[in-house]
Write a protein that holds these residues in place. Structure first.
Motif, PDB file in Angstrom:
ATOM      1  N   GLU A   1     117.921 123.042 151.986  1.00  0.00           N
ATOM      2  CA  GLU A   1     116.465 122.884 152.108  1.00  0.00           C
ATOM      3  C   GLU A   1     115.764 123.445 150.876  1.00  0.00           C
ATOM      4  N   GLN A   2     116.218 124.614 150.412  1.00  0.00           N
ATOM      5  CA  GLN A   2     115.589 125.245 149.257  1.00  0.00           C
ATOM      6  C   GLN A   2     115.834 124.444 147.980  1.00  0.00           C
TER       7      GLN A   2
ATOM      8  N   GLU B   1     117.367 134.388 143.383  1.00  0.00           N
ATOM      9  CA  GLU B   1     118.091 135.132 144.419  1.00  0.00           C
ATOM     10  C   GLU B   1     119.022 134.211 145.204  1.00  0.00           C
ATOM     11  N   ILE B   2     118.576 132.984 145.445  1.00  0.00           N
ATOM     12  CA  ILE B   2     119.400 132.037 146.189  1.00  0.00           C
ATOM     13  C   ILE B   2     120.632 131.657 145.368  1.00  0.00           C
ATOM     14  N   ILE B   3     120.467 131.469 144.071  1.00  0.00           N
ATOM     15  CA  ILE B   3     121.598 131.131 143.204  1.00  0.00           C
ATOM     16  C   ILE B   3     122.612 132.269 143.195  1.00  0.00           C
ATOM     17  N   GLN B   4     122.143 133.505 143.123  1.00  0.00           N
ATOM     18  CA  GLN B   4     123.057 134.643 143.178  1.00  0.00           C
ATOM     19  C   GLN B   4     123.800 134.659 144.515  1.00  0.00           C
TER      20      GLN B   4
ATOM     21  N   LEU C   1     121.940 119.276 144.823  1.00  0.00           N
ATOM     22  CA  LEU C   1     121.962 119.974 143.541  1.00  0.00           C
ATOM     23  C   LEU C   1     121.865 118.981 142.381  1.00  0.00           C
ATOM     24  N   ALA C   2     122.576 117.868 142.476  1.00  0.00           N
ATOM     25  CA  ALA C   2     122.505 116.831 141.438  1.00  0.00           C
ATOM     26  C   ALA C   2     121.093 116.253 141.351  1.00  0.00           C
TER      27      ALA C   2
END
Length: 161
Positions: free
Chosen positions: A92-93, A114-117, A141-142
């Motif tokens: 969703e993010q 923060e989400i990537i971490q 992501l793509a």
């Protein structure tokens, strides 16, 4: 964190994370995701909301990274539905970020750091990785990369590179 038995543990340590996983609510991911969703429903986030989101993501990341020292406990105590809940929130993010004017124009990941971490630490575990491949995570992501200025050809921020 205070456990249901009243003992305080430091989840920033492997031992504290192991105690948290062993003795706490097994639905911690969905409860934290629920808190994050509630905050993000607001029209505009104030500084306190942004701090809370960062803290919630940090908490999940901390549990995930320290759970690398107790994979079996992570696998036993974190249910598939909990992992799927976290992954759905993550997707969703990513989709929300795909339409962000700041992302499209500049490649700035502010608000997604923060989400990537958290991805990095959660994807150290086999179950989240398997679910990511079963879901539309990589497609989302793509799409986010393609939405970037230049049809995805322009480099994103240094964080992704």
């Amino acid at each position: 964190v205070v456990l249901p038995n009243g003992i305080r543990v430091d989840v920033r340590t492997p031992a504290g994370t192991a105690a948290f996983l062993k003795y706490s609510n097994v639905n911690y991911l969905s409860s934290k995701v629920g808190e994050m969703r509630k905050i993000q429903k607001k029209e505009k986030l104030n500084p306190h909301d942004k701090i809370m989101l960062a803290k919630l993501n940090y908490f999940i990341s901390t549990i995930a990274v320290n759970a690398c020292y107790c994979h079996n406990l992570f696998r036993e105590r974190v249910t598939e539905s909990e992992v799927r809940c976290w992954l759905e929130y993550t997707i969703e993010q990513v989709k929300r970020f795909t339409t962000s004017e700041t992302w499209i124009r500049t490649g700035d990941l502010k608000g997604l750091n923060e989400i990537i971490q958290c991805w990095a630490f959660m994807f150290a575990h086999a179950v989240p990785v398997a679910f990511a491949f079963e879901s539309d995570f990589f497609s989302a992501l793509a799409d986010m990369i393609k939405a970037r200025k230049g049809g995805g050809r322009a480099l994103p921020s240094q964080i992704i590179c």
